[in-house]
Design a protein around this motif. Structure first.
Motif, PDB file in Angstrom:
ATOM      1  N   SER A  14       0.873  -1.175   0.000  1.00  8.57           N
ATOM      2  CA  SER A  14       0.000   0.000   0.000  1.00  8.57           C
ATOM      3  C   SER A  14       0.907   1.221   0.000  1.00  8.57           C
ATOM      4  O   SER A  14       2.092   1.134   0.344  1.00  8.57           O
ATOM      5  CB  SER A  14      -0.941   0.016   1.213  1.00  8.57           C
ATOM      6  OG  SER A  14      -0.223   0.063   2.430  1.00  8.57           O
ATOM      7  N   ASP A  15       0.363   2.362  -0.388  1.00  6.40           N
ATOM      8  CA  ASP A  15       1.158   3.582  -0.483  1.00  6.40           C
ATOM      9  C   ASP A  15       1.708   3.965   0.889  1.00  6.40           C
ATOM     10  O   ASP A  15       1.002   3.874   1.904  1.00  6.40           O
ATOM     11  CB  ASP A  15       0.276   4.715  -1.019  1.00  6.40           C
ATOM     12  CG  ASP A  15       1.087   5.930  -1.403  1.00  6.40           C
ATOM     13  OD1 ASP A  15       1.527   6.667  -0.479  1.00  6.40           O
ATOM     14  OD2 ASP A  15       1.283   6.166  -2.600  1.00  6.40           O
ATOM     15  N   PRO A  16       2.991   4.390   0.973  1.00  7.64           N
ATOM     16  CA  PRO A  16       3.568   4.797   2.261  1.00  7.64           C
ATOM     17  C   PRO A  16       2.790   5.918   2.949  1.00  7.64           C
ATOM     18  O   PRO A  16       2.926   6.103   4.164  1.00  7.64           O
ATOM     19  CB  PRO A  16       4.982   5.269   1.880  1.00  7.64           C
ATOM     20  CG  PRO A  16       5.298   4.524   0.628  1.00  7.64           C
ATOM     21  CD  PRO A  16       4.000   4.401  -0.105  1.00  7.64           C
ATOM     22  N   GLY A  17       1.976   6.649   2.190  1.00  7.23           N
ATOM     23  CA  GLY A  17       1.161   7.700   2.795  1.00  7.23           C
ATOM     24  C   GLY A  17       0.194   7.192   3.848  1.00  7.23           C
ATOM     25  O   GLY A  17      -0.278   7.958   4.691  1.00  7.23           O
ATOM     26  N   GLU A  49     -14.342   0.293   1.597  1.00  7.62           N
ATOM     27  CA  GLU A  49     -14.026   0.507   0.181  1.00  7.62           C
ATOM     28  C   GLU A  49     -12.646   1.141   0.027  1.00  7.62           C
ATOM     29  O   GLU A  49     -11.872   0.765  -0.856  1.00  7.62           O
ATOM     30  CB  GLU A  49     -15.083   1.404  -0.467  1.00  7.62           C
ATOM     31  CG  GLU A  49     -16.441   0.747  -0.664  1.00  7.62           C
ATOM     32  CD  GLU A  49     -17.456   1.716  -1.249  1.00  7.62           C
ATOM     33  OE1 GLU A  49     -17.040   2.801  -1.724  1.00  7.62           O
ATOM     34  OE2 GLU A  49     -18.654   1.401  -1.224  1.00  7.62           O
ATOM     35  N   ILE A  50     -12.363   2.119   0.891  1.00 10.68           N
ATOM     36  CA  ILE A  50     -11.061   2.792   0.840  1.00 10.68           C
ATOM     37  C   ILE A  50      -9.941   1.791   1.094  1.00 10.68           C
ATOM     38  O   ILE A  50      -8.919   1.779   0.397  1.00 10.68           O
ATOM     39  CB  ILE A  50     -11.005   3.945   1.869  1.00 10.68           C
ATOM     40  CG1 ILE A  50     -11.977   5.066   1.475  1.00 10.68           C
ATOM     41  CG2 ILE A  50      -9.582   4.489   1.979  1.00 10.68           C
ATOM     42  CD1 ILE A  50     -12.170   6.109   2.560  1.00 10.68           C
ATOM     43  N   ILE A  51     -10.119   0.940   2.100  1.00 12.78           N
ATOM     44  CA  ILE A  51      -9.110  -0.072   2.434  1.00 12.78           C
ATOM     45  C   ILE A  51      -8.879  -1.009   1.260  1.00 12.78           C
ATOM     46  O   ILE A  51      -7.735  -1.289   0.873  1.00 12.78           O
ATOM     47  CB  ILE A  51      -9.551  -0.866   3.682  1.00 12.78           C
ATOM     48  CG1 ILE A  51      -9.523   0.022   4.921  1.00 12.78           C
ATOM     49  CG2 ILE A  51      -8.651  -2.090   3.887  1.00 12.78           C
ATOM     50  CD1 ILE A  51     -10.184  -0.588   6.146  1.00 12.78           C
ATOM     51  N   GLU A  73      -8.635  -3.220  11.168  1.00 15.99           N
ATOM     52  CA  GLU A  73      -8.583  -2.546   9.867  1.00 15.99           C
ATOM     53  C   GLU A  73      -9.397  -1.264   9.801  1.00 15.99           C
ATOM     54  O   GLU A  73      -8.945  -0.270   9.222  1.00 15.99           O
ATOM     55  CB  GLU A  73      -9.070  -3.505   8.775  1.00 15.99           C
ATOM     56  CG  GLU A  73      -8.066  -4.559   8.409  1.00 15.99           C
ATOM     57  CD  GLU A  73      -8.582  -5.512   7.347  1.00 15.99           C
ATOM     58  OE1 GLU A  73      -7.768  -6.254   6.789  1.00 15.99           O
ATOM     59  OE2 GLU A  73      -9.806  -5.504   7.064  1.00 15.99           O
ATOM     60  N   LEU A  74     -10.586  -1.264  10.357  1.00 14.02           N
ATOM     61  CA  LEU A  74     -11.465  -0.101  10.201  1.00 14.02           C
ATOM     62  C   LEU A  74     -10.959   1.127  10.966  1.00 14.02           C
ATOM     63  O   LEU A  74     -11.445   2.235  10.738  1.00 14.02           O
ATOM     64  CB  LEU A  74     -12.887  -0.445  10.643  1.00 14.02           C
ATOM     65  CG  LEU A  74     -13.623  -1.434   9.731  1.00 14.02           C
ATOM     66  CD1 LEU A  74     -14.991  -1.769  10.303  1.00 14.02           C
ATOM     67  CD2 LEU A  74     -13.749  -0.894   8.314  1.00 14.02           C
ATOM     68  N   ALA A  81      -3.090  -2.485   8.442  1.00 18.92           N
ATOM     69  CA  ALA A  81      -3.378  -3.139   9.723  1.00 18.92           C
ATOM     70  C   ALA A  81      -2.725  -4.504   9.870  1.00 18.92           C
ATOM     71  O   ALA A  81      -2.232  -4.858  10.950  1.00 18.92           O
ATOM     72  CB  ALA A  81      -4.890  -3.251   9.923  1.00 18.92           C
ATOM     73  N   LYS A  82      -2.709  -5.303   8.802  1.00 17.71           N
ATOM     74  CA  LYS A  82      -2.192  -6.676   8.901  1.00 17.71           C
ATOM     75  C   LYS A  82      -0.674  -6.748   8.801  1.00 17.71           C
ATOM     76  O   LYS A  82      -0.098  -7.814   9.042  1.00 17.71           O
ATOM     77  CB  LYS A  82      -2.823  -7.543   7.805  1.00 17.71           C
ATOM     78  CG  LYS A  82      -4.307  -7.776   8.013  1.00 17.71           C
ATOM     79  CD  LYS A  82      -4.873  -8.788   7.021  1.00 17.71           C
ATOM     80  CE  LYS A  82      -5.048  -8.218   5.647  1.00 17.71           C
ATOM     81  NZ  LYS A  82      -5.798  -9.141   4.752  1.00 17.71           N
ATOM     82  N   ASN A  83      -0.031  -5.644   8.447  1.00 12.46           N
ATOM     83  CA  ASN A  83       1.414  -5.638   8.245  1.00 12.46           C
ATOM     84  C   ASN A  83       2.169  -5.354   9.541  1.00 12.46           C
ATOM     85  O   ASN A  83       1.589  -5.067  10.574  1.00 12.46           O
ATOM     86  CB  ASN A  83       1.787  -4.575   7.200  1.00 12.46           C
ATOM     87  CG  ASN A  83       1.109  -4.830   5.872  1.00 12.46           C
ATOM     88  OD1 ASN A  83       0.646  -5.932   5.604  1.00 12.46           O
ATOM     89  ND2 ASN A  83       1.043  -3.798   5.046  1.00 12.46           N
TER      90      ASN A  83
END
Length: 382
Positions: A221-224, A245-247, A358-359, A365-367
């Protein structure tokens, strides 16, 4: 009676335990980690070594200790220069050695209990955790840090064949046990590492079969997403279906970093692997030793062994005690079934990490970065 119990001793659980102890939120004798394996981070080590991952995808600042530069300091102390690229992605061996060093310094093994949780209940102001062996442990605070690495995704066409295995299933303990030719189904990082490892074992007899062109991204995912650049707007979004949806859109699911991409192309040029972009339509037995994979474009690929690098099932971790706990304690969940939390507190003194977070934590979250974020939020809450 413990002050903290953590269910799950993988990267998530160990990172949280380390932060709680380092920041003096709990003494080691007041903390209990319950996990189904004999030692910390066992499943992580099992899966990463199985596919032959040489370097992590994450940068060196993403590790289990509180100080983000702890791994770099450790490497410098032992003159270990096992890093890759400008983000100093650490070698897997270095990361594991450093993790063991951190866990030993926190006396994590003194907190360790091997067991399978079968029930969790609230009794007064305490959380009561029961294992399959009939053991019962009580704690003021509880962290659920279980993952989904046993919930393997098996496509329907692949079910019921003896020589078809998920790359992370227990039916294959070592790739050298496989019979060639081997077809690896998948286009993500696990597929890429597996193919590279298999090419050394069975040169010229390995095929990578993927549905789509390679997706090239340095990180998943983006570092942002590590800071306010994206998280500020994410946290302002109150509609949880939109957060989901964003996730989903933020994750580079099934992607690989550029160095792996070039390695695969090099192996293909040398004739050590074949790369096919197509969709599997069905699978049929050719004889006792071989199967044919029928592709959407009509040709078939023959294999003696098929390895599925198709990831894990989506959704909540498949734990019956978790499903019961949600109902019995009337825990708030979004439409997608995942916890609605505040500072990762699901209800009073009950916290979550990993995919369950996650939410609130977002796509990381999983990383390992998500584990650090969860540990920070949980330790700050008390």
């Amino acid at each position: 009676m413990y002050k903290w119990i953590i269910i799950g001793g993988g990267v998530q659980g160990c990172t949280i335990a380390t932060h709680l102890i380092r920041q003096k939120k709990v003494d080691a004798n007041q903390l209990l980690i319950i996990d189904s394996y004999e030692k910390p981070m066992h499943r992580w080590q099992e899966l990463t070594s199985k596919i032959g991952m040489p370097f992590l995808r994450s940068p060196s600042v993403h590790q289990i200790d509180t100080n983000p530069f702890s791994l770099q300091h450790y490497a410098k102390k032992y003159n270990d220069k096992s890093f890759f690229g400008k983000y100093k992605r650490p070698a897997l061996e270095l990361f594991n050695q450093h993790s063991q060093y951190v866990l030993n310094s926190c006396s994590i093994l003194d907190c360790w209990h091997r067991g399978n949780v079968c029930d969790v209940k609230k009794e007064g102001s305490s959380w009561c955790v029961k294992t399959n062996n009939g053991e019962v442990f009580k704690s003021t605070n509880l962290v659920i840090a279980v993952g989904s690495t046993h919930d393997l995704h098996i496509p329907d066409w692949a079910k019921g064949f003896e020589n078809v295995h998920h790359v992370f299933s227990s039916s294959v303990t070592n790739f050298s046990e496989l019979s060639s030719p081997v077809v690896v189904v998948g286009g993500g990082i696990s597929a890429a590492h597996s193919v590279i490892k298999l090419a050394n074992l069975f040169p010229g007899k390995v095929t990578l079969l993927k549905r789509k062109p390679f997706k090239i991204h340095l990180f998943d995912s983006d570092p942002g997403w590590l800071g306010p650049k994206y998280l500020n707007s994410f946290n302002k979004e109150k509609e949880l279906t939109k957060r989901r949806e964003i996730i989903t859109n933020a994750r580079h699911k099934g992607s690989i970093p550029r160095d792996l991409y070039f390695t695969l192309l090099s192996l293909e040029r040398k004739g050590q692997i074949s790369i096919v972009t197509d969709q599997v339509k069905s699978l049929s037995c050719k004889d006792d030793q071989k199967v044919n994979l029928l592709l959407e474009s009509n040709p078939t690929v023959e294999a003696s062994s098929v390895l599925l690098a198709t990831g894990f099932k989506q959704g909540l971790p498949n734990q019956s005690w978790l499903s019961r706990l949600i109902i019995e304690e009337n825990l708030p969940c979004a439409q997608c079934g995942f916890p609605i939390t505040n500072q990762l507190e699901w209800c009073s003194h009950l916290y979550v990490a990993g995919s369950l977070a996650e939410l609130e934590v977002g796509p990381i979250a999983k990383n390992i970065a998500g584990a650090r974020k969860a540990a920070k939020l949980i330790t700050q809450s008390k």
